[in-house]
Design an enzyme around this catalytic site. Sequence first.
Site: not given
Ligand code: IMP
Length: 427
Positions: A13, A16, A40-41, A225
Site C-alpha cells: 500500500d 505503487k 489493489g493498485h 505488496q
Molecule cells: P495474503 O497475501 O492474502 O495471504 O495475506 C497475507 C498478508 O499480506 C496479510 O497481512 C495481508 O493483509 C497482507 N497483504 C496481502 N496483499 C497486500 C497488499 O496488496 N497490500 C497490503 N497488504 C497486503
Amino acid sequence: MPSLCVFGAQWGDEGKGKIIDRLAREADVVVRYQGGANAGHTVVVGDETYILHLVPSGILHPGKVNVIGNGVALDPFKLLEEVDKLHARGVHVAGDNLRLSSAAHVIFQHHQRLDALSERWKGAGRIGTTGRGIGPCYADKASRTGLRVADLLDPDRCRERLGAALAEKNAQLTRLYEEQALDPGRQMERYQGLAARLSEFVGDTGAEVRAAYAAGRRILFEGAQGVMLDLDHGTYPYVTSSSTGVNGIASGAAFPPNRIDRAVGIAKAYCTRVGEGPFPSEDTGPDGERIGRAGREFGTTTGRPRRCGWFDAVAVRYALELNGAEGWVMTKLDVLSELSEIRAITAYRVRGARRESYPAELASLRGVEVEHEVHAGWQEPIDHVRAYADLPRRARDYVEQIEERVGSPVLMISVGPERDQVIPRGL
Ligand code: IMP
C-alpha cells in the site's frame, strides 16, 4: 530504462499503482511477476479512479504491453471481471496489450475456502490474510498439486488434475473443517467455462518479455505488496506467500536476473500495515488516527482500516539494501501536512541492545522498542507543489533528514493521488 523493477519498500500500500502508471509512459512492457488479486493498485486519471488487482498498471496507456507472469496466482474470475470493467470504461484490453502466462497457477474456489478456514483454525495466531486464496494456491504450487493456466485450457487435463486436487481438498474440507465438499463436476464447469475467453491472452510470456528486452524495448517490473511482506525476507510468518521484491522476478517472470538493470523502491512518508504481525512504528493514538483519516488508509482490496504509524528508517533501509535499489520514491508526503510534529523511527532496541539493521528473527521484534526523532511539521498544504524548491523549508528538512537516515536518495516525491501530483528529483 532498459529494465526497471519498482517494488514496495514497506508493508504494501505504498502507492505503487500511481508511480508505475507514471513510469509506464517511458516503458514498452509492464510485467506483474508475483502476488495476485490480494493487491489493489489505485490509479487516478482526472475524475476517474481505477483500482487494478491483477492487470498491470500500464494498461491505461495505449500501446503498452501488460504481462501477467507465471509467478502470479491467478484468479481467472477476478481477471475477467477486471477486464470487463476496463472495457466498460472504454479502455482497450485484448490479446495485443494483455498477456497471461500459460504457467501461472490458478486460484480455485477451494483455495479461497481453505484460506478462510485456515485463518479460522489459527484463531489468535491468524495472519489476517486478504482471503483471496493466495497462500493455499502457492502452497499447492509448491506441493505440485496445483493447476496452471495451460491446464485450464485443456479439458481432459483439467478434469484429471482438478479431480485429483479436489479429492484431497474435499477430505480436508469435510474431515478437518467439517464443511461441505465441492462438487468436482460443477467446479470443472465453472472454471472450464472461462477457458475460451482467457485463451486470447495466454502465451509463453517469459519468452515474450525476454525477446522484447533483447530487441531493446523497455521493461518495467511491477512489484505488488512490499518487502516487509516477502515470504523469505519479511516479518515471517506474517507475510504474503510470494517474493515481493527484485528477488521474485527471475522465477516469477522467467527473466534472467542479470538483465534486471535498475531497481527503485516505493515508501510512504509514514507507514501502514494491514493484517496481523509486528509493526514497530505503529501509533495507536490520535496521531495514527489522524494519519489514517488524512491518508484515507483503508484497504483497496478488503476495505479494512489500515494500522498507521511513523516512517521507519530501519525497515526501509533494509528493504532498499536487500533489493539493490538505486533510490526510492517517497509517496503521500501531503498526508503529513496537518501535523505539528512528525516522528520517524531511527533505530530499534531489542532486549536493551540498540540496532539500526532489521532483525532477521521475528522473535526479536516481540517487545521491540523504537528510537525516534521528532521533526517540526510544516502545517500548510503542499499538494499543488511541483518543484522541490517550492516545498516549505520544514518539508524539505523532513525529506532530507529521512533520506540521510535511509542512506538512499529520494528520486521523486508524490503529493497527491493525481498523475501529475509529483515532484521529480531524478526519476
Ligand atoms: P495474503 O497475501 O492474502 O495471504 O495475506 C497475507 C498478508 O499480506 C496479510 O497481512 C495481508 O493483509 C497482507 N497483504 C496481502 N496483499 C497486500 C497488499 O496488496 N497490500 C497490503 N497488504 C497486503
